[in-house]
Scaffold this motif. Structure first.
Motif, short mmCIF file in Angstrom:
data_model
loop_
_atom_site.label_atom_id
_atom_site.label_comp_id
_atom_site.label_asym_id
_atom_site.label_seq_id
_atom_site.Cartn_x
_atom_site.Cartn_y
_atom_site.Cartn_z
N ARG A 134 1.48 -0.52 -4.94
CA ARG A 134 2.65 -0.85 -5.75
C ARG A 134 2.92 -2.34 -5.60
NH1 ARG A 134 2.15 2.89 -8.85
NH2 ARG A 134 2.68 4.98 -8.21
N VAL A 135 3.78 -2.84 -6.45
CA VAL A 135 4.17 -4.25 -6.42
C VAL A 135 5.68 -4.33 -6.27
CG1 VAL A 135 4.20 -6.42 -7.71
CG2 VAL A 135 2.21 -4.93 -7.86
N GLU B 30 -1.46 -13.54 -7.07
CA GLU B 30 -1.40 -14.77 -7.86
C GLU B 30 -1.26 -14.39 -9.34
OE1 GLU B 30 -1.27 -17.86 -6.66
OE2 GLU B 30 -1.31 -16.99 -4.64
N LYS B 31 -0.91 -15.36 -10.15
CA LYS B 31 -0.79 -15.13 -11.59
C LYS B 31 -2.10 -14.57 -12.14
CE LYS B 31 0.65 -17.19 -15.87
NZ LYS B 31 1.69 -18.02 -16.40
N GLY B 32 -2.02 -13.49 -12.87
CA GLY B 32 -3.20 -12.85 -13.45
C GLY B 32 -3.82 -11.78 -12.57
N GLU B 33 -3.52 -11.77 -11.28
CA GLU B 33 -4.04 -10.73 -10.39
C GLU B 33 -3.23 -9.45 -10.58
OE1 GLU B 33 -5.98 -12.29 -6.36
OE2 GLU B 33 -3.83 -12.72 -6.49
N MET B 34 -3.92 -8.33 -10.42
CA MET B 34 -3.25 -7.04 -10.58
C MET B 34 -3.65 -6.14 -9.42
SD MET B 34 -3.59 -6.56 -14.74
CE MET B 34 -4.91 -5.45 -14.57
N GLN B 35 -2.85 -5.09 -9.24
CA GLN B 35 -3.20 -4.11 -8.21
C GLN B 35 -4.48 -3.42 -8.62
OE1 GLN B 35 0.43 -1.82 -8.97
NE2 GLN B 35 -0.84 -0.01 -9.20
N SER B 36 -5.30 -3.06 -7.64
CA SER B 36 -6.58 -2.43 -7.97
C SER B 36 -6.60 -0.94 -7.62
CB SER B 36 -7.73 -3.15 -7.26
OG SER B 36 -7.52 -3.13 -5.86
N LEU B 37 -5.72 -0.52 -6.75
CA LEU B 37 -5.67 0.89 -6.37
C LEU B 37 -4.44 1.56 -6.98
CD1 LEU B 37 -6.53 0.57 -2.57
CD2 LEU B 37 -8.09 1.13 -4.45
N ALA C 277 2.68 -4.39 3.52
CA ALA C 277 2.33 -5.53 2.67
C ALA C 277 0.84 -5.82 2.75
CB ALA C 277 3.14 -6.75 3.08
N LYS C 278 0.23 -6.05 1.60
CA LYS C 278 -1.19 -6.39 1.54
C LYS C 278 -1.40 -7.84 1.14
CE LYS C 278 -4.05 -3.27 -0.10
NZ LYS C 278 -4.69 -2.29 -1.01
N GLY C 279 -0.32 -8.53 0.76
CA GLY C 279 -0.44 -9.93 0.38
C GLY C 279 0.22 -10.20 -0.95
N ASP D 71 0.84 -1.20 0.00
CA ASP D 71 0.00 0.00 0.00
C ASP D 71 0.87 1.26 0.00
OD1 ASP D 71 0.79 0.59 2.64
OD2 ASP D 71 -1.07 -0.13 3.52
N GLU D 72 0.24 2.42 0.01
CA GLU D 72 0.99 3.69 -0.07
C GLU D 72 1.90 3.94 1.12
OE1 GLU D 72 -3.01 4.99 1.76
OE2 GLU D 72 -2.44 3.69 0.12
#
Length: 186
Positions: free
Chosen positions: A166-167, A155-162, A150-152, A145-146
């Protein structure tokens, strides 16, 4: 495009698309390649090509490339119409000047956008975050998060929603790490 066709009594008989592809190179534009193939092989059952605007025809870095593809259509007796432009593509001196200027502007927009995207990705990387691309073997993506919490794992195909998330990369599972260590000889 539909409104343009209706206002001029034209029927749309086929749609050529290159969704989500860069307009910089013909090889990336399956729809435009197919259209040009149809035109050059006399398979075209139409006499107009309706394009939203100059930039949708292509943002080729050399404006002559865009002009070349339009010329191929014109030679085959097919008129290219730019539906959202404020001029008619009628071959007049004014339309030729404006069209060429807009082709140059489309290419320049693409160059500027590329520079901005690269600068943004460099900034993201300098902050320790992942800009995207294929994930290396033995790695995992962790959502942050900002506030750097860590938010978790993603998985493959998942993307950040906000947009503020960041990743960053994390070490993968022990089985994959063992294989990586074996490959590099450690």
């Amino acid at each position: 495009i539909g409104a343009y066709a209706e206002a001029r009594g034209l029927a749309i008989v086929r749609t050529y698309r290159a969704e989500g592809e860069s307009g910089l190179r013909l090889k990336n534009r399956a729809g435009l390649r197919q259209l040009l193939d149809d035109v050059q092989s006399d398979q075209a059952d139409f006499d107009h090509i309706l394009v939203y605007d100059i930039s949708r025809w292509g943002r080729f870095q050399n404006p002559d490339e865009s002009a070349h593809y339009e010329f191929i259509c014109k030679q085959a007796g097919i008129t290219v119409c730019y539906c959202a432009e404020q001029f008619e593509n009628d071959g007049s001196m004014l339309s030729s000047i404006v069209k060429n200027l807009k082709r140059v502007m489309a290419a320049e927009f693409s160059r500027e956008l590329s520079t901005k995207v690269h600068a943004g990705q460099c900034r993201i990387v300098s902050l320790g975050f992942r800009p995207g691309g294929p994930l290396g073997y033995g790695l995992r993506r962790e959502l942050i998060d900002e506030n750097q919490n860590a938010k978790g794992l993603l998985e493959k195909g998942e993307m950040q929603s906000l947009r503020t998330d960041r990743v960053r990369l994390r070490v993968g599972d022990s089985d994959e790490l063992a294989i990586v260590r074996w490959i590099v000889g450690r």
